[in-house]
Each structure stands twice: as C-alpha cells, then as structure tokens.
Design an enzyme around this catalytic site. Structure first.
Site, PDB file in Angstrom:
ATOM      1  N   GLN A   1       0.856  -1.197   0.000  1.00  0.00           N
ATOM      2  CA  GLN A   1       0.000   0.000   0.000  1.00  0.00           C
ATOM      3  C   GLN A   1       0.890   1.244   0.000  1.00  0.00           C
ATOM      4  OE1 GLN A   1      -3.586  -0.654   2.907  1.00  0.00           O
ATOM      5  NE2 GLN A   1      -1.795  -1.760   3.688  1.00  0.00           N
ATOM      6  N   ASN A   2       2.187   1.025   0.208  1.00  0.00           N
ATOM      7  CA  ASN A   2       3.118   2.145   0.310  1.00  0.00           C
ATOM      8  C   ASN A   2       3.417   2.703  -1.079  1.00  0.00           C
ATOM      9  OD1 ASN A   2       3.174   1.575   3.031  1.00  0.00           O
ATOM     10  ND2 ASN A   2       5.025   0.326   2.895  1.00  0.00           N
ATOM     11  N   VAL A   3       3.693   3.989  -1.085  1.00  0.00           N
ATOM     12  CA  VAL A   3       3.985   4.660  -2.364  1.00  0.00           C
ATOM     13  C   VAL A   3       5.455   5.088  -2.410  1.00  0.00           C
ATOM     14  CG1 VAL A   3       1.605   5.448  -2.602  1.00  0.00           C
ATOM     15  CG2 VAL A   3       3.267   6.931  -1.446  1.00  0.00           C
ATOM     16  N   HIS A   7      -1.573   1.364  -4.245  1.00  0.00           N
ATOM     17  CA  HIS A   7      -1.982   2.773  -4.142  1.00  0.00           C
ATOM     18  C   HIS A   7      -1.082   3.699  -4.946  1.00  0.00           C
ATOM     19  CE1 HIS A   7      -4.084   1.642  -0.122  1.00  0.00           C
ATOM     20  NE2 HIS A   7      -4.772   1.254  -1.184  1.00  0.00           N
ATOM     21  N   CYS A  51      -4.215  14.657 -19.219  1.00  0.00           N
ATOM     22  CA  CYS A  51      -3.904  13.673 -20.282  1.00  0.00           C
ATOM     23  C   CYS A  51      -3.152  12.453 -19.747  1.00  0.00           C
ATOM     24  CB  CYS A  51      -3.074  14.355 -21.384  1.00  0.00           C
ATOM     25  SG  CYS A  51      -1.350  14.679 -20.902  1.00  0.00           S
ATOM     26  N   CYS A 108       1.483  20.415 -17.133  1.00  0.00           N
ATOM     27  CA  CYS A 108       1.899  19.378 -18.085  1.00  0.00           C
ATOM     28  C   CYS A 108       2.509  20.034 -19.323  1.00  0.00           C
ATOM     29  CB  CYS A 108       0.667  18.560 -18.476  1.00  0.00           C
ATOM     30  SG  CYS A 108       0.925  17.448 -19.859  1.00  0.00           S
ATOM     31  N   CYS A 136      -0.057  19.342 -22.332  1.00  0.00           N
ATOM     32  CA  CYS A 136      -1.417  19.906 -22.501  1.00  0.00           C
ATOM     33  C   CYS A 136      -1.716  21.025 -21.501  1.00  0.00           C
ATOM     34  CB  CYS A 136      -2.448  18.789 -22.334  1.00  0.00           C
ATOM     35  SG  CYS A 136      -2.717  18.330 -20.599  1.00  0.00           S
ATOM     36  N   SER A 149      -2.374  -1.079   9.218  1.00  0.00           N
ATOM     37  CA  SER A 149      -3.470  -0.997  10.197  1.00  0.00           C
ATOM     38  C   SER A 149      -4.693  -1.769   9.711  1.00  0.00           C
ATOM     39  CB  SER A 149      -3.847   0.463  10.423  1.00  0.00           C
ATOM     40  OG  SER A 149      -4.273   1.047   9.175  1.00  0.00           O
ATOM     41  N   GLU A 165       1.159  -3.061  17.053  1.00  0.00           N
ATOM     42  CA  GLU A 165      -0.163  -3.018  17.709  1.00  0.00           C
ATOM     43  C   GLU A 165      -1.059  -4.080  17.085  1.00  0.00           C
ATOM     44  OE1 GLU A 165       0.673   0.564  19.872  1.00  0.00           O
ATOM     45  OE2 GLU A 165      -1.059  -0.779  19.964  1.00  0.00           O
TER      46      GLU A 165
HETATM   47  C1  BV8 Z   1     -11.817   2.493  -3.534  1.00  0.00           C
HETATM   48  C2  BV8 Z   1      -2.845   7.566  -1.017  1.00  0.00           C
HETATM   49  C3  BV8 Z   1     -13.449   1.948  -5.151  1.00  0.00           C
HETATM   50  C4  BV8 Z   1      -1.428   7.629  -1.327  1.00  0.00           C
HETATM   51  C5  BV8 Z   1      -4.185   6.083   0.301  1.00  0.00           C
HETATM   52  C6  BV8 Z   1     -16.590   6.180   0.574  1.00  0.00           C
HETATM   53  C7  BV8 Z   1     -16.377   6.518  -0.765  1.00  0.00           C
HETATM   54  C8  BV8 Z   1     -15.405   5.891  -1.531  1.00  0.00           C
HETATM   55  C9  BV8 Z   1     -14.642   4.898  -0.968  1.00  0.00           C
HETATM   56  C10 BV8 Z   1     -14.842   4.585   0.373  1.00  0.00           C
HETATM   57  C11 BV8 Z   1     -15.815   5.198   1.150  1.00  0.00           C
HETATM   58  N1  BV8 Z   1     -15.769   4.666   2.404  1.00  0.00           N
HETATM   59  C12 BV8 Z   1     -14.801   3.743   2.460  1.00  0.00           C
HETATM   60  C13 BV8 Z   1     -14.244   3.676   1.240  1.00  0.00           C
HETATM   61  C14 BV8 Z   1     -13.187   2.848   0.843  1.00  0.00           C
HETATM   62  C15 BV8 Z   1     -11.892   3.609   1.084  1.00  0.00           C
HETATM   63  C16 BV8 Z   1     -11.440   3.232   2.462  1.00  0.00           C
HETATM   64  O1  BV8 Z   1     -11.040   2.129   2.668  1.00  0.00           O
HETATM   65  N2  BV8 Z   1     -11.523   4.174   3.419  1.00  0.00           N
HETATM   66  C17 BV8 Z   1     -11.105   3.827   4.774  1.00  0.00           C
HETATM   67  C18 BV8 Z   1     -10.398   5.012   5.415  1.00  0.00           C
HETATM   68  C19 BV8 Z   1     -12.341   3.398   5.556  1.00  0.00           C
HETATM   69  N3  BV8 Z   1     -10.995   3.128   0.059  1.00  0.00           N
HETATM   70  C20 BV8 Z   1     -10.859   3.802  -1.085  1.00  0.00           C
HETATM   71  O2  BV8 Z   1     -11.362   4.882  -1.317  1.00  0.00           O
HETATM   72  C21 BV8 Z   1     -10.003   3.108  -2.106  1.00  0.00           C
HETATM   73  N4  BV8 Z   1     -10.653   3.100  -3.383  1.00  0.00           N
HETATM   74  O3  BV8 Z   1     -12.446   1.996  -2.655  1.00  0.00           O
HETATM   75  O4  BV8 Z   1     -12.219   2.536  -4.864  1.00  0.00           O
HETATM   76  C22 BV8 Z   1     -14.466   3.026  -5.042  1.00  0.00           C
HETATM   77  C23 BV8 Z   1     -14.306   4.162  -5.819  1.00  0.00           C
HETATM   78  C24 BV8 Z   1     -15.293   5.147  -5.743  1.00  0.00           C
HETATM   79  C25 BV8 Z   1     -16.378   4.990  -4.863  1.00  0.00           C
HETATM   80  C26 BV8 Z   1     -16.479   3.842  -4.063  1.00  0.00           C
HETATM   81  C27 BV8 Z   1     -15.521   2.867  -4.150  1.00  0.00           C
HETATM   82  C28 BV8 Z   1      -8.687   3.822  -2.291  1.00  0.00           C
HETATM   83  C29 BV8 Z   1      -7.880   3.696  -1.021  1.00  0.00           C
HETATM   84  C30 BV8 Z   1      -6.498   4.300  -1.252  1.00  0.00           C
HETATM   85  C31 BV8 Z   1      -6.419   5.585  -0.487  1.00  0.00           C
HETATM   86  N5  BV8 Z   1      -5.100   6.157  -0.617  1.00  0.00           N
HETATM   87  N6  BV8 Z   1      -3.060   6.718   0.146  1.00  0.00           N
HETATM   88  C32 BV8 Z   1      -0.720   8.248  -0.184  1.00  0.00           C
HETATM   89  O5  BV8 Z   1      -1.000   9.414   0.142  1.00  0.00           O
HETATM   90  O6  BV8 Z   1       0.070   7.515   0.402  1.00  0.00           O
HETATM   91  S1  BV8 Z   1      -4.465   5.136   1.675  1.00  0.00           S
HETATM   92  C33 BV8 Z   1      -3.367   5.413   2.925  1.00  0.00           C
HETATM   93  O7  BV8 Z   1      -3.715   4.482   3.969  1.00  0.00           O
HETATM   94  C34 BV8 Z   1      -1.959   5.017   2.571  1.00  0.00           C
HETATM   95  O8  BV8 Z   1      -1.711   4.906   1.204  1.00  0.00           O
HETATM   96  C35 BV8 Z   1      -1.772   3.666   3.189  1.00  0.00           C
HETATM   97  O9  BV8 Z   1      -1.351   2.821   2.210  1.00  0.00           O
HETATM   98  C36 BV8 Z   1      -3.144   3.286   3.575  1.00  0.00           C
HETATM   99  C37 BV8 Z   1      -3.229   2.268   4.659  1.00  0.00           C
HETATM  100  O10 BV8 Z   1      -2.498   2.739   5.762  1.00  0.00           O
HETATM  101  P1  BV8 Z   1      -1.344   1.781   6.347  1.00  0.00           P
HETATM  102  O11 BV8 Z   1      -0.351   1.556   5.260  1.00  0.00           O
HETATM  103  O12 BV8 Z   1      -1.953   0.611   6.984  1.00  0.00           O
HETATM  104  O13 BV8 Z   1      -0.680   2.753   7.378  1.00  0.00           O
HETATM  105  P2  BV8 Z   1      -1.280   3.184   8.801  1.00  0.00           P
HETATM  106  O14 BV8 Z   1      -0.544   4.403   9.242  1.00  0.00           O
HETATM  107  O15 BV8 Z   1      -2.772   3.199   8.741  1.00  0.00           O
HETATM  108  O16 BV8 Z   1      -0.879   1.978   9.759  1.00  0.00           O
HETATM  109  C38 BV8 Z   1       0.502   1.757  10.041  1.00  0.00           C
HETATM  110  C39 BV8 Z   1       0.542   0.460  10.818  1.00  0.00           C
HETATM  111  O17 BV8 Z   1       1.909   0.137  11.074  1.00  0.00           O
HETATM  112  C40 BV8 Z   1      -0.137   0.567  12.168  1.00  0.00           C
HETATM  113  O18 BV8 Z   1      -0.952  -0.579  12.357  1.00  0.00           O
HETATM  114  C41 BV8 Z   1       1.022   0.585  13.170  1.00  0.00           C
HETATM  115  O19 BV8 Z   1       0.666  -0.081  14.379  1.00  0.00           O
HETATM  116  C42 BV8 Z   1       2.057  -0.194  12.431  1.00  0.00           C
HETATM  117  N7  BV8 Z   1       3.445   0.140  12.770  1.00  0.00           N
HETATM  118  C43 BV8 Z   1       3.951   1.343  13.147  1.00  0.00           C
HETATM  119  N8  BV8 Z   1       5.278   1.221  13.309  1.00  0.00           N
HETATM  120  C44 BV8 Z   1       5.618  -0.054  13.004  1.00  0.00           C
HETATM  121  C45 BV8 Z   1       4.453  -0.750  12.656  1.00  0.00           C
HETATM  122  N9  BV8 Z   1       4.454  -2.044  12.294  1.00  0.00           N
HETATM  123  C46 BV8 Z   1       5.649  -2.673  12.274  1.00  0.00           C
HETATM  124  N10 BV8 Z   1       6.807  -2.063  12.586  1.00  0.00           N
HETATM  125  C47 BV8 Z   1       6.837  -0.766  12.960  1.00  0.00           C
HETATM  126  N11 BV8 Z   1       7.996  -0.168  13.260  1.00  0.00           N
HETATM  127 ZN    ZN Z   2      -1.310  16.682 -19.918  1.00  0.00          ZN
END
Ligand code: BV8
Ligand code: ZN
Length: 261
Positions: free
Chosen positions: A113-115, A131, A142, A162, A165, A204, A230
């Site tokens: 999920q990382n970028v 993602h 474009c 761009c 365009c 998470s 966690e």
């Molecule tokens: C989709 C962008 C179909 C890039 C990200 C209403 C309308 C539309 C969609 C939805 C809606 N309601 C819900 C949804 C679905 C939505 C969703 O899931 N929302 C959630 C918040 C409920 N999903 C979407 O919208 C997805 N598309 O559904 O398309 C669609 C289309 C239209 C209409 C309907 C459906 C798109 C989801 C992508 C969003 N973009 N990022 C960027 O900026 O990076 S998501 C963002 O969170 C990040 O990219 C990341 O990848 C993602 C998940 O987070 P994690 O990677 O898990 O990171 P987090 O901080 O949360 O957790 C870290 C974990 O590590 C913790 O557990 C912590 O304890 C642990 N940790 C910490 N330190 C350590 C460790 N573990 C090990 N070692 C350590 N040292």
């Molecule tokens: Zn363009």
C-alpha cells in the site's frame, strides 16, 4: 481444529514443531502485504499511528480528488514534501529480508500500500503497488507521467503544468474514492487466494479493498502471519502474531523459516 494462535514479541520463541511449523516448512507460494509501518524504520511517518501524517491533517483534506480540485497547491506541496522525505529514505532490514525471500519461495508476490518505492529499492521484483507511487507525477488531464523529482525541480509553479497539454500535474497515487490501478488488485487477490504463506506487515488493515487481501488469504487457507507493533482489526485472522517492529521481526521470521529448512 485450528491450532491456537502463536504470539511472539521477540521472534526468538517461535515453535519448531506442530502443524503451523509443517505448513510454514511446506510453503512454496508466499505473499507479503505491506503498509506504512514497514517503512517506519526507514524514517517515514505512518498515517494513523502516534505522530502519523494524518494526526496533523485529515485524509479527506489532502488525499482525495476533491481536496486536489479545491486546493491543488496545498495537496501538491504535501506530496512534494513527502517525496523529499522518501528521496532521503533507504530500505531497512525488513525490506531487504523480503527481497531475500524471492530466492526461498517458488513464488513470492510483494503487494504494498506504500507509495515510497522502498521494496523496489531493496531489490524486490514484480511489486504490486496498490496505491500507486510517489516516484511519478501524472497529468490530471492527459495522464502523461514524469518522474516526481523532475516535476518538482523544473517548476516553481505548484502544481507544475503538463508540458503536453498544460494540465495540472498530480502525484501518481490512488486517493480515497479513486479506483485502484487497472488489474493490480485483481492480481493481488489472485496471489493471496493461492498463497501458502501470507505475511501482513506494518498495516493498520483499515483501508479497503487492500485490507480485504488478508481476509482472502485466511479464507483460502494460507498460513497468515501478522507483524505489527499493535493489534489490528484483522489480527484474529492471523495464525502467528509478531508484536514488534518490522525491522527486527521480519529478519527473525526469516531466520525461523531458514531453520525449518
Ligand atoms: C476504492 C494515497 C473503489 C497515497 C491512500 C466512501 C467513498 C469511496 C470509498 C470509500 C468510502 N468509504 C470507504 C471507502 C473505501 C476507502 C477506504 O477504505 N476508506 C477507509 C479510510 C475506511 N478506500 C478507497 O477509497 C479506495 N478506493 O475503494 O475505490 C471506489 C471508488 C469510488 C467509490 C467507491 C468505491 C482507495 C484507497 C487508497 C487511499 N489512498 N493513500 C498516499 O497518500 O500515500 S491510503 C493510505 O492508507 C496510505 O496509502 C496507506 O497505504 C493506507 C493504509 O495505511 P497503512 O499503510 O496501513 O498505514 P497506517 O498508518 O494506517 O498503519 C501503520 C501500521 O503500522 C499501524 O498498524 C502501526 O501499528 C504499524 N506500525 C507502526 N510502526 C511499526 C508498525 N508495524 C511494524 N513495525 C513498525 N515499526
Ligand atoms: Zn497533460
């Protein structure tokens, strides 16, 4: 009868006998599913943990098409800042161990999920970036792509325009409410349903459809191992939970697998 979940916070006390061990020993197809926690020890902030990116701002304020339409300069500057962070980051021991696993399994599919591109920098191949990637900027009109570093460097205008365009550039990532890149989730779901071993590390498990991969793997009978500091909402699906930092736990898991032969 499902064997009780194995819990470890050191990675040094994993079992050497039992059905779990037999399943790990026999595993030929593996999937690694990663989130922001994997890159924490590379110095990159997570999203939802303490000090995480979202703590200081809300996802809906920045990582949505609406936010970009409303305030493209702020959204662009946030990603340009994150790109600077990523440009200075290097893979940590967990990324490197995962890259090493390509030689240990018949097939290893990394799904992230990382970028930040750190799996690729560590040498993993065929990585599915659910993602998108901050390494590239994309024209919002474009879809022409160019390296993020070039876009940031060539233009004082934020966001840059761009060259083909004059559309506004955006980071080549997937925002909330946007579809994942064509075919990427389907390939990840396919690999998860065929996996013998599924490692979920540093996520998470709250963002869908990505987090659904854990459910697909568990339902398909994979040995599910969770590495996280966690518990997560899907911890109950894990056969093994390693409660510690990825940079320590993933190499320890690799040593355990090596000992199993
Ligand atoms: C989709 C962008 C179909 C890039 C990200 C209403 C309308 C539309 C969609 C939805 C809606 N309601 C819900 C949804 C679905 C939505 C969703 O899931 N929302 C959630 C918040 C409920 N999903 C979407 O919208 C997805 N598309 O559904 O398309 C669609 C289309 C239209 C209409 C309907 C459906 C798109 C989801 C992508 C969003 N973009 N990022 C960027 O900026 O990076 S998501 C963002 O969170 C990040 O990219 C990341 O990848 C993602 C998940 O987070 P994690 O990677 O898990 O990171 P987090 O901080 O949360 O957790 C870290 C974990 O590590 C913790 O557990 C912590 O304890 C642990 N940790 C910490 N330190 C350590 C460790 N573990 C090990 N070692 C350590 N040292
Ligand atoms: Zn363009």
């Amino acid at each position: 009868m499902r064997q009780a979940r194995i819990e470890s916070s050191t990675g040094l006390d994993l079992p050497t006998t039992g059905s779990m061990v037999e399943r790990a020993r026999a595993a030929r197809r593996a999937v690694v599913f990663s989130g922001a926690g994997l890159s924490k020890e590379s110095g990159l902030d997570t999203f939802r943990g303490p000090g995480g990116l979202w703590e200081r701002m809300r996802p809906e304020d920045l990582a949505t098409p609406q936010a970009f339409a409303r305030d493209p300069e702020t959204v662009w500057r946030w990603y340009a800042w994150r790109w600077q962070q990523v440009a200075g980051a290097t893979p940590n021991p967990a990324h490197r161990e995962i890259a090493r696993w390509e030689g240990r399994f018949e097939s290893l599919q990394v799904v992230t999920q990382n970028v930040d591109g750190l799996h690729l920098a560590a040498g993993s191949t065929g990585v599915l970036e659910l993602h998108g990637t901050i390494a590239f900027a994309r024209c919002s009109v474009c879809s022409r792509r160019e390296p993020m570093g070039e876009a940031v460097a060539r233009s004082a205008q934020e966001p840059p325009r761009c060259p083909a365009c004059s559309g506004c550039l955006r980071p080549d990532v997937v925002w909330f409410g946007e579809q994942l890149p064509e075919g990427v989730f389907e390939a990840a779901a396919e690999a998860s349903s065929a996996a013998h071993l599924f490692l979920t590390v540093g996520t998470s498990a709250t963002v869908y459809p990505a987090a659904g991969l854990i459910e697909i793997a568990a339902r398909s009978g994979a040995l599910v191992i969770e590495v996280n500091v966690e518990p997560t909402p899907l911890s109950d699906l894990a056969d093994v939970r390693m409660a510690g930092p990825a940079a320590e736990m993933v190499p320890a898991l690799g040593r355990w697998l090596d000992r199993l032969g």
